[in-house]
Design a protein around this motif. Sequence first.
Motif, PDB file in Angstrom:
ATOM      1  N   LEU A 101      41.169  35.529  29.000  1.00 46.93           N
ATOM      2  CA  LEU A 101      41.873  35.397  30.274  1.00 46.93           C
ATOM      3  C   LEU A 101      42.918  36.491  30.446  1.00 46.93           C
ATOM      4  N   LEU A 102      43.591  36.827  29.355  1.00 51.05           N
ATOM      5  CA  LEU A 102      44.594  37.897  29.408  1.00 51.05           C
ATOM      6  C   LEU A 102      43.922  39.231  29.736  1.00 51.05           C
ATOM      7  N   GLY A 103      42.727  39.440  29.195  1.00 50.41           N
ATOM      8  CA  GLY A 103      41.977  40.654  29.492  1.00 50.41           C
ATOM      9  C   GLY A 103      41.559  40.721  30.952  1.00 50.41           C
ATOM     10  N   VAL A 104      41.112  39.581  31.504  1.00 55.94           N
ATOM     11  CA  VAL A 104      40.721  39.520  32.912  1.00 55.94           C
ATOM     12  C   VAL A 104      41.913  39.826  33.818  1.00 55.94           C
ATOM     13  N   GLU A 162      45.199  43.500  37.303  1.00 58.38           N
ATOM     14  CA  GLU A 162      46.434  44.255  37.538  1.00 58.38           C
ATOM     15  C   GLU A 162      46.153  45.746  37.659  1.00 58.38           C
ATOM     16  N   ILE A 163      45.172  46.226  36.905  1.00 54.41           N
ATOM     17  CA  ILE A 163      44.779  47.636  37.048  1.00 54.41           C
ATOM     18  C   ILE A 163      44.271  47.888  38.469  1.00 54.41           C
ATOM     19  N   GLY A 164      43.468  46.944  38.982  1.00 58.45           N
ATOM     20  CA  GLY A 164      42.977  47.059  40.357  1.00 58.45           C
ATOM     21  C   GLY A 164      44.111  47.058  41.361  1.00 58.45           C
ATOM     22  N   GLY A 205      51.192  36.430  38.363  1.00 58.16           N
ATOM     23  CA  GLY A 205      52.275  35.973  37.495  1.00 58.16           C
ATOM     24  C   GLY A 205      52.246  34.463  37.306  1.00 58.16           C
ATOM     25  N   CYS A 206      51.946  33.734  38.369  1.00 54.82           N
ATOM     26  CA  CYS A 206      51.842  32.269  38.275  1.00 54.82           C
ATOM     27  C   CYS A 206      50.669  31.866  37.393  1.00 54.82           C
ATOM     28  N   ILE A 207      49.552  32.605  37.500  1.00 49.37           N
ATOM     29  CA  ILE A 207      48.384  32.321  36.677  1.00 49.37           C
ATOM     30  C   ILE A 207      48.703  32.561  35.201  1.00 49.37           C
ATOM     31  N   ILE A 208      49.453  33.638  34.921  1.00 49.47           N
ATOM     32  CA  ILE A 208      49.818  33.960  33.544  1.00 49.47           C
ATOM     33  C   ILE A 208      50.603  32.814  32.906  1.00 49.47           C
ATOM     34  N   PHE A 209      51.431  32.133  33.703  1.00 45.26           N
ATOM     35  CA  PHE A 209      52.215  31.012  33.196  1.00 45.26           C
ATOM     36  C   PHE A 209      51.296  29.948  32.591  1.00 45.26           C
ATOM     37  N   PHE A 210      50.182  29.670  33.285  1.00 49.19           N
ATOM     38  CA  PHE A 210      49.249  28.660  32.790  1.00 49.19           C
ATOM     39  C   PHE A 210      48.379  29.205  31.648  1.00 49.19           C
ATOM     40  N   VAL A 211      48.052  30.490  31.716  1.00 51.57           N
ATOM     41  CA  VAL A 211      47.257  31.109  30.651  1.00 51.57           C
ATOM     42  C   VAL A 211      48.032  31.093  29.333  1.00 51.57           C
ATOM     43  N   PHE A 249      48.391  44.099  27.351  1.00 53.08           N
ATOM     44  CA  PHE A 249      47.299  44.678  26.563  1.00 53.08           C
ATOM     45  C   PHE A 249      47.551  44.480  25.080  1.00 53.08           C
ATOM     46  N   ILE A 250      48.793  44.709  24.654  1.00 52.36           N
ATOM     47  CA  ILE A 250      49.160  44.493  23.246  1.00 52.36           C
ATOM     48  C   ILE A 250      48.974  43.018  22.885  1.00 52.36           C
ATOM     49  N   GLY A 251      49.404  42.122  23.798  1.00 49.44           N
ATOM     50  CA  GLY A 251      49.239  40.689  23.565  1.00 49.44           C
ATOM     51  C   GLY A 251      47.778  40.303  23.422  1.00 49.44           C
ATOM     52  N   MET A 252      46.926  40.910  24.238  1.00 49.70           N
ATOM     53  CA  MET A 252      45.495  40.639  24.167  1.00 49.70           C
ATOM     54  C   MET A 252      44.922  41.076  22.819  1.00 49.70           C
ATOM     55  N   LEU A 253      45.334  42.247  22.337  1.00 52.64           N
ATOM     56  CA  LEU A 253      44.861  42.732  21.044  1.00 52.64           C
ATOM     57  C   LEU A 253      45.281  41.796  19.911  1.00 52.64           C
ATOM     58  N   PHE A 254      46.556  41.368  19.933  1.00 49.89           N
ATOM     59  CA  PHE A 254      47.043  40.454  18.895  1.00 49.89           C
ATOM     60  C   PHE A 254      46.287  39.125  18.942  1.00 49.89           C
TER      61      PHE A 254
END
Length: 212
Positions: free
Chosen positions: A54-57, A62-64, A26-32, A192-197
């Motif tokens: 990065l969003l895909g990674v 998160e799946i893992g 979650g902290c990483i997402i903030f910077f991404v 996932f939706i955000g990554m597609l957009f």
Amino acid sequence: QGAYSGYLDFLGDEFFNTPVFLIIVGCIIFFVAFFGCCGAIKENTCMTLTFAILLGVIFLMEIGAGIAAYKLKGKVNGLIETNMEKGMINYGQEGHDGVTQTWDIVQRELRCCGTQEFRDWSNTTFAEKSNVPDSCCLSDITGCGDNVLTENDNNAAMKIHTTGCFAIFSENIRGNIAIVSGIGIGIGFMQFIGMLFAFILFRSLRKQYETV
């Protein structure tokens, strides 16, 4: 994790590995998100593509974590039962204040006694073959658990909670794991939706630059 901070001796470190991992993600997402905002505002293809990748990674990470949490759910019962029984042996012993406090918290809050039933305490050093902790009592009074194990079940039920804690506690934990898993799936879907957009925006911007 905060909700179960008083139960750490029963859950073990393994139970908290996945939540801690998700907090870090979650902290990483903030910077991404910085790349996504800047890429969209400046219409920068490089930053937009970086954001999408990065969003895909993170999505794969998160799946893992979700798979690890699902596997842990299957081991919850064995993990909790083992730690409870081990904790009962150390209850009231010098140097084991943490597990003593954990047992008292669980028995008071869940209104239960012992792992499977209140007579489990007869196998511990603390009980001296006749006592249960005062936290088992219907009314928490000093000494109220003395000599309860010498009573029959009906008389004991008038003084203490006779139901074991394991079934109640493990069901609460499993229920909360299911809730957290559901929330995680929802968040992962939105990412996932955000990554597609982001990829769609990247292709659109690249076409504009190629046209120009």
